[in-house]
Design a protein around this motif. Structure first.
Motif, short mmCIF file in Angstrom:
data_model
loop_
_atom_site.label_atom_id
_atom_site.label_comp_id
_atom_site.label_asym_id
_atom_site.label_seq_id
_atom_site.Cartn_x
_atom_site.Cartn_y
_atom_site.Cartn_z
N CYS A 99 14.71 -40.81 12.02
CA CYS A 99 13.25 -40.95 11.90
C CYS A 99 12.68 -39.89 10.95
N ARG A 100 13.15 -38.68 11.08
CA ARG A 100 12.65 -37.59 10.25
C ARG A 100 12.97 -37.84 8.77
N ALA A 101 14.20 -38.28 8.48
CA ALA A 101 14.60 -38.55 7.10
C ALA A 101 13.79 -39.70 6.50
N TRP A 102 13.57 -40.74 7.31
CA TRP A 102 12.81 -41.89 6.80
C TRP A 102 11.37 -41.49 6.52
N LEU A 103 10.77 -40.75 7.43
CA LEU A 103 9.36 -40.38 7.25
C LEU A 103 9.19 -39.41 6.09
N GLU A 104 10.15 -38.54 5.87
CA GLU A 104 10.08 -37.65 4.71
C GLU A 104 10.08 -38.45 3.41
N GLN A 105 10.92 -39.46 3.34
CA GLN A 105 10.96 -40.31 2.15
C GLN A 105 9.63 -41.04 1.97
N TRP A 106 9.10 -41.54 3.08
CA TRP A 106 7.82 -42.25 3.00
C TRP A 106 6.71 -41.33 2.49
N LEU A 107 6.65 -40.13 3.02
CA LEU A 107 5.59 -39.20 2.61
C LEU A 107 5.70 -38.83 1.13
N ARG A 108 6.92 -38.66 0.64
CA ARG A 108 7.08 -38.37 -0.78
C ARG A 108 6.53 -39.51 -1.63
N LEU A 109 6.77 -40.73 -1.18
CA LEU A 109 6.25 -41.89 -1.92
C LEU A 109 4.73 -41.97 -1.81
N SER A 110 4.23 -41.92 -0.59
CA SER A 110 2.80 -42.11 -0.35
C SER A 110 1.95 -41.06 -1.06
N CYS A 111 2.38 -39.81 -1.01
CA CYS A 111 1.59 -38.74 -1.61
C CYS A 111 1.73 -38.69 -3.13
N GLU A 112 2.68 -39.45 -3.67
CA GLU A 112 2.82 -39.58 -5.12
C GLU A 112 1.91 -40.67 -5.67
N LEU A 113 1.62 -41.68 -4.83
CA LEU A 113 0.84 -42.83 -5.29
C LEU A 113 -0.66 -42.56 -5.19
N GLN A 114 -1.40 -43.21 -6.08
CA GLN A 114 -2.85 -43.13 -6.08
C GLN A 114 -3.41 -44.28 -5.24
N ALA A 115 -4.72 -44.20 -4.94
CA ALA A 115 -5.36 -45.26 -4.16
C ALA A 115 -5.27 -46.60 -4.87
N SER A 116 -5.28 -46.59 -6.20
CA SER A 116 -5.18 -47.84 -6.98
C SER A 116 -3.81 -48.49 -6.86
N GLU A 117 -2.82 -47.75 -6.35
CA GLU A 117 -1.47 -48.27 -6.18
C GLU A 117 -1.18 -48.64 -4.72
N ALA A 118 -2.25 -48.99 -3.99
CA ALA A 118 -2.11 -49.31 -2.57
C ALA A 118 -1.20 -50.50 -2.34
N SER A 119 -1.14 -51.41 -3.30
CA SER A 119 -0.29 -52.59 -3.14
C SER A 119 1.19 -52.21 -3.03
N LEU A 120 1.63 -51.24 -3.83
CA LEU A 120 3.02 -50.79 -3.73
C LEU A 120 3.28 -50.13 -2.38
N LEU A 121 2.31 -49.39 -1.87
CA LEU A 121 2.48 -48.74 -0.56
C LEU A 121 2.60 -49.80 0.53
N ALA A 122 1.80 -50.86 0.43
CA ALA A 122 1.87 -51.93 1.43
C ALA A 122 3.24 -52.62 1.40
N HIS A 123 3.75 -52.92 0.20
CA HIS A 123 5.05 -53.57 0.08
C HIS A 123 6.18 -52.63 0.50
N SER A 124 5.98 -51.33 0.34
CA SER A 124 7.03 -50.37 0.70
C SER A 124 7.23 -50.32 2.21
N MET A 125 6.23 -50.69 2.99
CA MET A 125 6.42 -50.77 4.44
C MET A 125 7.56 -51.72 4.78
N VAL A 126 7.69 -52.77 3.98
CA VAL A 126 8.76 -53.76 4.19
C VAL A 126 10.04 -53.33 3.46
N LEU A 127 9.91 -52.93 2.20
CA LEU A 127 11.09 -52.61 1.40
C LEU A 127 11.88 -51.46 1.99
#
Length: 356
Positions: free
Chosen positions: A323-351
Motif C-alpha cells: 500500500c505504501r509503495a502504491w500510494l507513493e507512486q500515485w502521489l508522485r504522479l498526482s503532484c506532477e500533474l496540473q488541474a488541466s490534466e485531471a483526465s489523466l489522473l482519473a484514468h490513472s485510477m484504473v491504469l
C-alpha cells in the motif's frame, strides 16, 4: 433589654420567610438532580446486567450490540469534530483546500457517505452538512429504538440482517467494513476494463503519431496484465490536455465508466456527469497535496489503506508495504500533474490499480 419591638420581630419574620423561599428552589433542584442521578445509576446497573447476559448467552449478538454502542459514541464525536472544523473555517475564512489533510479527509467522508452522491464544493460546507444530516437522520430511529435497555434487541436484529442497507458506517463491525469494501470494489471494478478499452479506442483518433502509439502500447500492456510505470503515464500527459481525451470531450459511455470508478451514479445527463467527475478528481488532487504536506509516514495503517482505496486500489487484502509503495507512486504522479490534466489522473485510477 430582652423585649423586642414589634417592628424588629416582623423584620426577622420577613427575613426568615425570604430565606425559606430562597432555600426551597435550591432544595427542589438538588432533589431533582439526586432523583435523575439515582434513575441513571439504576439504568446503568440494569444495562450492565443485560450486557453480561447478552455476552454469555448470545456472543454474536453481543458483538453487534457493542458495535452499535461504540458507533453511537463515534457518531457524536464526529458531530463535535465537524462542528469544530466548520467553526474554525468560518472564523479564519478558510477554504477546504487550506485545511490539514485529516480535516479535509473528514469532510470528504461526510460528503461521500452515500458513495459519492453529492458534488464536492471546495468553497462551501453546505454539501457536507446536507450529507451529515442524512446520516444523522438515518441513525435517529435506530437510536430511539435502542433507548430502553431490552429494546436493543431490535437494533441487533436490524444490524444482523440489513447492515449495509439500513445502517450507516458507524454501526458496521470491522469484519463488515472489510466485507462491504470488497463488495463496493467488485462493483466498481466491473467498469475498469471498459475504461481501458474506451481509452484505447479514443487513442486511435488522436492526431500525433508518436504519443498516440505510446498510449496504445500503454493500454495494450494493461489489458495484457502488466502494471504501467510512472514514466509511461507522464510520457502521454500532453494527450490529456486540449484533445478528445479531456473530460469534457469524452464519449458519454466513457464518462459513465469513469464515474463508476469513483462511485458516482452514471444515470445522469452527460453535462452533470462530466461536472461531477471533474469535481471529484480535483478533490482527490487537493487531498494529495495536503497528504504530501503531512507526509506519508504520519499515516496510520488504517488511513493508508483508506487513501489507497479512495484512489482506485482495493487495499483490504494487501500488505502495508504494498500500500505504501502504491500510494507513493500515485502521489508522485498526482503532484506532477496540473488541474488541466485531471483526465489523466482519473484514468490513472484504473491504469495503476487494474492489475494490482
Amino acid at each position: 433589654g430582652g423585649i423586642m419591638s414589634p417592628q424588629l420581630t416582623r423584620g426577622r419574620g420577613l427575613r426568615c420567610q425570604v430565606c425559606k423561599s430562597q432555600e426551597h428552589p435550591l432544595s427542589s433542584r438538588a432533589t431533582s438532580r439526586a432523583l435523575v442521578a439515582a434513575v441513571a445509576a439504576v439504568a446503568r446497573r440494569v444495562n450492565a446486567r443485560y450486557e453480561r447476559y447478552l455476552e454469555r448467552s448470545f456472543p454474536r449478538f453481543y458483538v453487534l450490540y457493542s458495535t452499535f454502542t461504540s458507533g453511537i459514541q463515534a457518531l457524536f464525536l464526529e458531530v463535535k469534530e465537524i462542528s469544530k472544523i466548520r467553526l474554525r473555517m468560518s472564523r479564519q475564512r478558510m477554504k477546504v483546500q487550506q485545511l490539514p489533510y485529516r480535516d479535509m479527509e473528514r469532510l470528504r467522508q461526510e460528503i461521500a457517505g452515500s458513495l459519492g452522491a453529492l458534488v464536492w464544493d471546495p468553497d462551501s460546507l453546505s454539501s457536507v452538512w446536507r450529507q451529515f444530516r442524512r446520516d444523522a437522520l438515518k441513525a435517529i430511529p435506530i437510536g430511539i429504538i435502542a433507548i430502553p435497555p431490552f429494546a436493543n434487541f431490535l437494533v441487533i436484529v436490524l444490524m444482523y440482517f440489513f447492515p449495509r442497507q439500513l445502517l450507516i458506517r458507524y454501526f458496521w463491525t470491522p469484519q463488515q467494513q472489510l466485507e462491504f469494501l470488497d463488495v463496493y470494489d467488485s462493483i466498481r471494478r466491473v467498469s475498469y476494463p471498459d475504461v481501458v478499452q474506451s481509452l484505447a479506442l479514443a487513442a486511435r483518433s488522436l492526431p500525433e503519431a508518436r504519443p498516440r502509439e505510446l498510449l496504445w502500447q500503454l493500454c495494450s500492456q494493461v489489458q495484457g496484465g502488466a502494471r504501467p510505470h510512472l514514466t509511461q503515464l507522464l510520457a502521454v500527459r500532453s494527450l490529456f490536455v486540449g484533445s478528445p481525451l479531456v473530460l469534457n470531450r469524452l464519449q458519454v459511455d466513457h464518462v459513465k465508466a469513469l464515474s463508476q470508478v469513483l462511485f458516482l451514479t452514471p444515470h445522469l445527463p452527460a453535462v452533470l456527469l462530466r461536472h461531477r467527475l471533474l469535481s471529484h478528481i480535483l478533490e482527490i488532487r487537493h487531498l494529495d497535496r495536503a497528504l504530501l504536506r503531512l507526509g506519508l509516514g504520519q499515516l496510520s495503517e488504517e488511513e493508508l489503506r483508506a487513501a489507497c482505496y479512495l484512489r482506485g486500489l482495493n487495499s483490504t487484502h494487501l500488505g502495508w508495504a504494498e500500500c505504501r509503495a502504491w500510494l507513493e507512486q500515485w502521489l508522485r504522479l498526482s503532484c506532477e500533474l496540473q488541474a488541466s490534466e485531471a483526465s489523466l489522473l482519473a484514468h490513472s485510477m484504473v491504469l495503476l490499480s487494474l492489475n494490482y
